[in-house]
Design an enzyme around this catalytic site. Structure first.
Site, PDB file in Angstrom:
ATOM      1  N   HIS A 197      -9.348  21.883 -41.160  1.00 32.81           N
ATOM      2  CA  HIS A 197     -10.714  21.386 -41.365  1.00 32.81           C
ATOM      3  C   HIS A 197     -10.812  20.575 -42.649  1.00 32.81           C
ATOM      4  CE1 HIS A 197     -15.071  21.217 -41.570  1.00 32.81           C
ATOM      5  NE2 HIS A 197     -15.047  21.817 -42.745  1.00 32.81           N
ATOM      6  N   ARG A 208     -12.145  10.384 -47.674  1.00 30.49           N
ATOM      7  CA  ARG A 208     -11.358   9.827 -48.773  1.00 30.49           C
ATOM      8  C   ARG A 208     -10.052   9.182 -48.315  1.00 30.49           C
ATOM      9  NH1 ARG A 208     -13.296  14.619 -50.631  1.00 30.49           N
ATOM     10  NH2 ARG A 208     -11.471  15.716 -49.848  1.00 30.49           N
ATOM     11  N   ASP A 213     -22.675  28.050 -39.126  1.00 30.30           N
ATOM     12  CA  ASP A 213     -23.219  27.522 -40.380  1.00 30.30           C
ATOM     13  C   ASP A 213     -23.740  26.105 -40.135  1.00 30.30           C
ATOM     14  OD1 ASP A 213     -23.830  27.366 -43.044  1.00 30.30           O
ATOM     15  OD2 ASP A 213     -21.812  26.762 -43.654  1.00 30.30           O
TER      16      ASP A 213
HETATM   17 MN    MN Z   1     -19.730  26.304 -43.756  1.00 34.51          MN
END
Ligand code: MN
Length: 426
Positions: free
Chosen positions: A142, A151, A242
């Site tokens: 990830h 980047r 999340d």
């Molecule tokens: Mn998270």
């Protein structure tokens, strides 16, 4: 003390479907509202919820040192604070009570009417009052994917990433249990090519496929937890979505990290599966190069083989699975996270929650967020109903599931399910 609750030869006198996440070997802990509107701590076997407050009042935990009201509470914090020895005694006792060789409760119709509930008679609540919430960034795949997008390939991992489990302090006020819908957040974003931000709905709402662990009281201010003891202080795990607003996140995150792009909502599965129940599924963590500093070194099997999946269900259509991953892909394991978190003397309390960070695997279908799965929206995903998704749309429901399985037993987490509603309007 042996974990006799885990004995794979046990069967329960309660009905358990063959592919259930909740055989008698699981015995997770949660908090629910009963049909009589009473809040209690409970567990679950198959599709039967069990009122532990009532069981305790009826004397089924005699001989285990528990306060009278330990299960008559609206959170598990006090029970978790009792420590691992008590968790084991209680899980072992529950396994005995519901073992098909034990007739005591099985033949007591009156007691059964008091303690057993069908799932449609209860409403799951948040299982703990989460004092502090930390989210890590512990999957190398990830971090590499996101770093490459922002980047470039050569600078994908920041110089610190291979030396410490990167994390940030999140906010617990917006952590909700599965089933509660959320609204698309609004905020500041910087449109492509613009030099000043605009305000409006986030256009890039995303999920993050994570697990989170719940701790007990672990240390005093100033006292680090040695890595060899870290797992003693982990009560169990939940599935964790999340929610993230990528456009808000991108504009706000430098230099202090995630803020409003992250704290509008995070959803957890309501049953905490104990670390003890996951014991049969220990596996080795990925090899770490370079070798971490001594306080982060730990031999043995410190990761867990937990299958993960995420799916999207459009309003009027069937769900489409968009990702299959595994908790074992995490580069930094939970013991390393907890040892690192406390190495400066930061105290950890009962009911604190630590998210793993998005758990992406090595293949393109194992990435744990839409950001990665669609590569910033460049490669939309096809849904079963023919529509496409770059990110999550209004009225989509995101569903995550997790389970461990071997030849003997399947230990699962059930689901975490959240519908994304349009922007909040008064
Ligand atoms: Mn998270």
């Amino acid at each position: 003390m042996s974990i006799s609750a885990n004995n794979p030869d046990r069967a329960s006198w309660l009905h358990v479907d063959k592919n259930s996440d909740f055989p008698i070997q699981n015995i997770p802990f949660g908090v629910f509202l009963t049909r009589d509107d009473i809040v209690t701590i409970g567990t679950r076997i198959g599709d039967t919820a069990i009122d532990l407050g009532a069981l305790h009042q009826l004397g089924y935990f005699d001989g285990i040192p528990l306060t009278d009201d330990i299960f008559l509470q609206d959170t598990l914090n006090d029970f978790i604070a009792d420590g691992r020895k008590t968790w084991r005694l209680v899980r072992n006792r529950i396994a005995d009570i519901f073992d098909d060789t034990d007739d005591t409760l099985k033949n007591n119709k009156k007691n059964k009417e008091i303690v057993l509930f069908r799932l449609d008679e209860i409403e799951m609540q948040l299982p703990v009052q989460i004092g502090d919430y930390t989210d890590f960034y512990a999957s190398k795949e990830h971090a590499t994917n996101v770093g490459t997008m922002f980047r470039g390939k050569d600078n994908a991992l920041m110089p610190n990433w291979l030396h410490l489990p990167v994390g940030y302090h999140g906010r617990s006020s917006s952590i909700i249990p599965s089933g509660i819908p959320i609204h698309r957040p609004q905020g500041q974003t910087l449109p492509a090519g613009a030099t000043v931000p605009t305000f409006g709905p986030s256009n890039l709402v995303d999920f993050e496929l994570e697990m989170a662990f719940i701790t007990t009281d672990a240390n005093d201010l100033g006292e680090p937890i040695p890595i060899s003891e870290a797992e003693e202080y982990i009560f169990g795990l939940v599935l964790f979505n999340d929610w993230s607003a990528r456009d808000i996140q991108k504009w706000e995150y430098v230099p202090l990290g995630p803020f409003l792009g992250k704290n509008f909502a995070s959803t957890i599965s309501p049953w905490i599966v104990t670390l003890d129940a996951l014991e049969p599924f220990r596996v080795e963590s990925p090899k770490q190069h370079p070798q971490p500093l001594p306080y982060l070194q730990l031999g043995g099997k410190n990761s867990y083989d937990i299958n993960l999946e995420a799916s999207i269900k459009p309003q009027e259509a069937k769900e489409t699975i968009v990702c299959r991953s595994n908790f074992r892909y995490m580069y930094w394991n939970m013991a390393q996270q907890l040892a690192h978190h406390t190495v400066n003397g930061c105290p950890v309390n009962s009911g604190d929650m630590m998210g793993s960070g998005t758990i992406s695997g090595p293949t393109e279908d194992s990435y744990g967020s839409m950001l990665e799965l669609t590569w910033r929206g460049e490669k939309p995903l096809k849904m079963k109903d023919g529509s496409e998704r770059k990110f999550i749309q209004d009225n989509d429901t995101v569903i995550m599931r997790a389970f461990s399985e071997n030849d003997d037993v399947r230990i699962g987490f059930g689901e975490v399910k959240t519908k994304l509603l349009p922007v909040y309007e008064k």
